[in-house]
Every structure is written in C-alpha cells, then in structure tokens.
Design an enzyme around this catalytic site. Sequence first.
Site, PDB file in Angstrom:
ATOM      1  N   CYS A 116       3.609  -4.577   6.723  1.00  0.00           N
ATOM      2  CA  CYS A 116       3.070  -4.357   5.181  1.00  0.00           C
ATOM      3  C   CYS A 116       4.418  -3.995   4.304  1.00  0.00           C
ATOM      4  O   CYS A 116       5.411  -3.843   4.693  1.00  0.00           O
ATOM      5  CB  CYS A 116       2.106  -3.509   5.369  1.00  0.00           C
ATOM      6  SG  CYS A 116       0.484  -4.162   5.855  1.00  0.00           S
ATOM      7  N   HIS A 143       0.863  -1.232   0.013  1.00  0.00           N
ATOM      8  CA  HIS A 143       0.006  -0.055   0.044  1.00  0.00           C
ATOM      9  C   HIS A 143       0.776   1.314  -0.144  1.00  0.00           C
ATOM     10  O   HIS A 143       2.166   1.086   0.291  1.00  0.00           O
ATOM     11  CB  HIS A 143      -0.915   0.045   1.190  1.00  0.00           C
ATOM     12  CG  HIS A 143      -0.307   0.117   2.408  1.00  0.00           C
ATOM     13  ND1 HIS A 143       0.520   0.884   3.022  1.00  0.00           N
ATOM     14  CD2 HIS A 143      -0.260  -1.169   3.450  1.00  0.00           C
ATOM     15  CE1 HIS A 143       0.988   0.665   4.127  1.00  0.00           C
ATOM     16  NE2 HIS A 143       0.496  -0.716   4.456  1.00  0.00           N
TER      17      HIS A 143
END
Length: 555
Positions: free
Chosen positions: A530, A506
């Site tokens: 992430c 992301h």
Amino acid sequence: MDSPESDNRKFAFPNMGDDPKVISQVSLDSFAETADSIDDGAALSVNVSKKRHLLWLWIVLAVMLLFGAVAGGGYWFFQSHALPGVTLWGRSMTGQSRDHIVQEISDTAESLTVPVSYEGTSKKVTLKDLGVAIDAESIAENVMNAKRDDSFFQKYAFWAREDVDVEPFDDSQASAQTVGGMLGVQSASATNPSLQLNADGTAFDVTPGQQGTGIDVTEIVKEAKNVLESFGKQTAQTVTLENTVTDPVITDDQANEAKASADAWIAKPVSIKIGDHKVAEFGAQAIASAITLGPDSEKLGDNQIRNGSLIIDGDKLQQYYNDSIKSNFHADRVDGDVIVNSVGDVLQTNVDGHDGITVSDGGDTNVGRDAAEAFAKGSDSVSIQGTCDAQNEKKTTRTVVVSLSSHTVTAIENGQTVRVMHMSAGQGNDYQTGQCQPSGDLCTPTYCDPNSYDNCTPDGDFKVWLKYQSQDMSGTLTLSDGNTEKWDVKDVGFVNYFSKTGCAIHRIATQSAFNDSSIQAMGKNTSHGCVGVGWDQAEWFYNWCLMGTTVHVQA
C-alpha cells in the site's frame, strides 16, 4: 289640279299607267304604336334571357355549395374514421370508427374456437385456452393511422389502397399447458432464448431456449389466425394433435449472434441531434426496451427492422423517447458543474446542468423510426427539429500521481498541482529507483495488468474503486524465500483502494500520529504494497480523492 281638301286629301301619282293609284294618307300614330309594340316585345325577350342566366348562376352556386358541404363533411367525418381505400387483413375498413373496429375484432376473438382431436378426444380451443391476448386497440390504431401521411389527394382517393397486415397476436405467447390439460396431457411449450440487459447496462446476457413437450399448438395458432383475420367468415379446420417434443423457433446460436449485434449497438449508441449539437442518445436502456428475437418467417410490423434474428421496433424507441428522453428536456439552459477523472468519468455533480431545448411541433414525430433504421444501418445519429441553447459545462478534472522514486503522492486538478504529500510504499520497491525488486513479494504495482485488474482504463491507470473511512487490516503472505509475513493493524484511517489486489492509499499504519515530515525523514519503504501518507494529510486526501479518481503509479 283641284286644291286638296283639308279634311280628306288624296294624292295621284302620274305616269303609273292608265289607272292611277290613290294612296290614302298614312297616320304617323300607327308607326308610333308599332314601335311601342316592338319595344315591349324586345324588353320581354331581354328580361327572359336575364332570368335564364340568373337561374343557371344559382344552379352552379348551389352545386358548388353542395360539393363544398359534401367535401367538408367528408373531411370532418374521416378525421375520426378509417380513410377510403384502407383495409385490414384484406377487408375494407373505409368509414369505420375506431370503436367499431375494436369491437369487431374483440367480438371475433371472443367467439373464436378451433376444434382439436387427440387420440379420440375432441375439444374446442379458444384464444384464452392458448394463453394469447388480442390487442384490438393497437390494431385499430394502425388502421386509423393508415394513409394519414399520404398527400391530400391520395389520402381521400378510394382507389389508392393500403392494407394493414399486422400480426393479430404474438405467437410466442401461445402455451400448450392449458390445451394439454384439456386433453389429459402434461404439456410445456418450447421457449425461445431471450436477451436481458446485464446489471451494469454494458451488454446483454442470453437466456437459453427450452424444448417443449406434449401438445404442439403451432397448427392451432395458424387456424386461429386464419379465422381471426377473416373476421369469422372462415371456419376453423379440425387440428389433429400428437404428443411431441418441439424445438424453439430461435436457436441459442442465433440468440448469441443477436447478442453480438445488440452489444455493438450499446457500444455505439445513436445520438439525437438538433443541428450539429447532441442533445441525447438512444443508449442501452432504450435498446433493451425495443428489441426482440424472432424467426425469419415472422411478419414484421410497421417501423420494425430485422437484423438476423434481432428485431428492433421503431415504435418502442419512439415510446422510450417520449417517456424517458423528451420528458427531460428543458426550455431554459442551466450550466453544469462536474468533477471528472482523467478519462472523463463523472465523479461528482455539483450542478446538474442541461441544454435549453425546444422541439418544433412535429419535429420529433419519426425519431423512433429513424433511430431503428440508424441502428440497422450502423449510422451514429438522427436529427430532430428545434432549437438548442447549449450549456457551458464547467469540468474539474482530478487525478493522482504516485511516484515511487520521489516517494510522493501528488493531487492534480485541471493539470495543476493541488498538494504534494510524502509517502511510504511497498517494501519490495527499490527506494532509489522505485522499481520492484527481484523478490517482488511486497511491491506497490506500477502498471495495470488487464488480466489481473478488471477496473483498468485504456491508458493503463488505476481507478479508486473502494473507500473506507476506517478499516482493520490483517493478512498472511508466504514470501518467495519461504518465510511468512503476517500483519494485523486496527483502525487504519482513510483508505482508498486502487488495485483489485488490495493496494490502497491510506493513513500510514502506525500506532500513533506519524506526519508528512516524519515520512519524508524516514527514508525507507515500510508497507506490504500500500501507499501510506501522513496522519496530517490522509483525511484531506480521502475527501478530495473521490470514488473513481484515476491513480497513475510510476517508478
């Protein structure tokens, strides 16, 4: 010798005894008359002979014409009537029309009753009371189709017999509730287990069977069938009923064995080919439409094949083919254009292509029956006759490689690098090697554990399984040293989840724009597992990385 008289001459022949004979002159006219009379008689005889020959010729021609008329009329007649030698439940149906057969079966079913007795109470039970329905049209269709595939001679030979011995109705439809109500007994019929295709279309689920209580209608069903199959000639015997507990005729264990067979069929569908080219297949939906469970004692219909308790119906496969497969064939070819991941899953269809397929007349008449046999025997394909102009499908393969040691996310298309982006990975990953450090609390995973991630592919790569254009992210994690890590970040942009433990690619979670060059210069991992990419890269990647794209994470 005197000169003979010119008007009345006579001749004497010497040396013929004492009394010479005198022969009068013979007139040649008499010979002429005799010859004429002979010619007339011969001509008469010849004429009579010719007339006799012509008479026989006409008789033969008349017989041949009569035979031809009878044969032609018979051929025409039997196009719409049951063929010679066809019987239904042992009774001759020769020459009967479809409507007549339907009417006779329906009339018998309508008037059929079975006398029953329960604790001194007597009733007459109809098929309606049993809750069963007679498909007279289907039975008549079987009769009309009997012998149609035989040779011409066998087809019309009355001594070549074929008995249509189909089940008049489905036993499993019979319910004890109405009959029990007639006798004042609360009844519920036993129900067999069944198979249902799961929501994903990948396997079958078993619905367990249930015991029945109250009146057992099994013997009533037998008597009803006997009467129906005799067309009312046989009288139903009185059935004495008891209040009992009945078991399903199929056990749950048998149903689970059938499930295993049906699941194996889904895993190995039967392909439909024209020549060597696959044009379609009998997959999960086709299988689900054509299978039932039945005991060994259950009589199979035409084109039905048994595999233990699992029965597959070729006629239902044929119906599925006609309705859902053949209807999608197109004579003209259109070349497709699709985007796939590294394992061949279609991510996006740009042009829905198809082969150009023309099926020959009658070239797919038996494909359902052939497919049922293929499933039962473990074959992988069946053939239909026709032509196929195969499409040239364009495939674009997309995949993503995340390198934890080089700190990059690489977008790859058809084996070629499309874009390389710098990224920040989990704090638990060693920045130089990419390996997860001993604490292992905040690592970006480098492999797919089948016990933890249910979206793993055979080669171990992840797949993007969830996407959000923007998401608020928060969480609390107790670290191995006892400390607690908390985060609450609003409006994280362009999120692509690839692991079921919550790891995603992301836009890096910063309060203000933090671009690709800034991440490269940062020189450390900052996330909770992430993969964060620059604000100037995230939207492009989000649009390019379709749902299902494979993601390979490596140290």
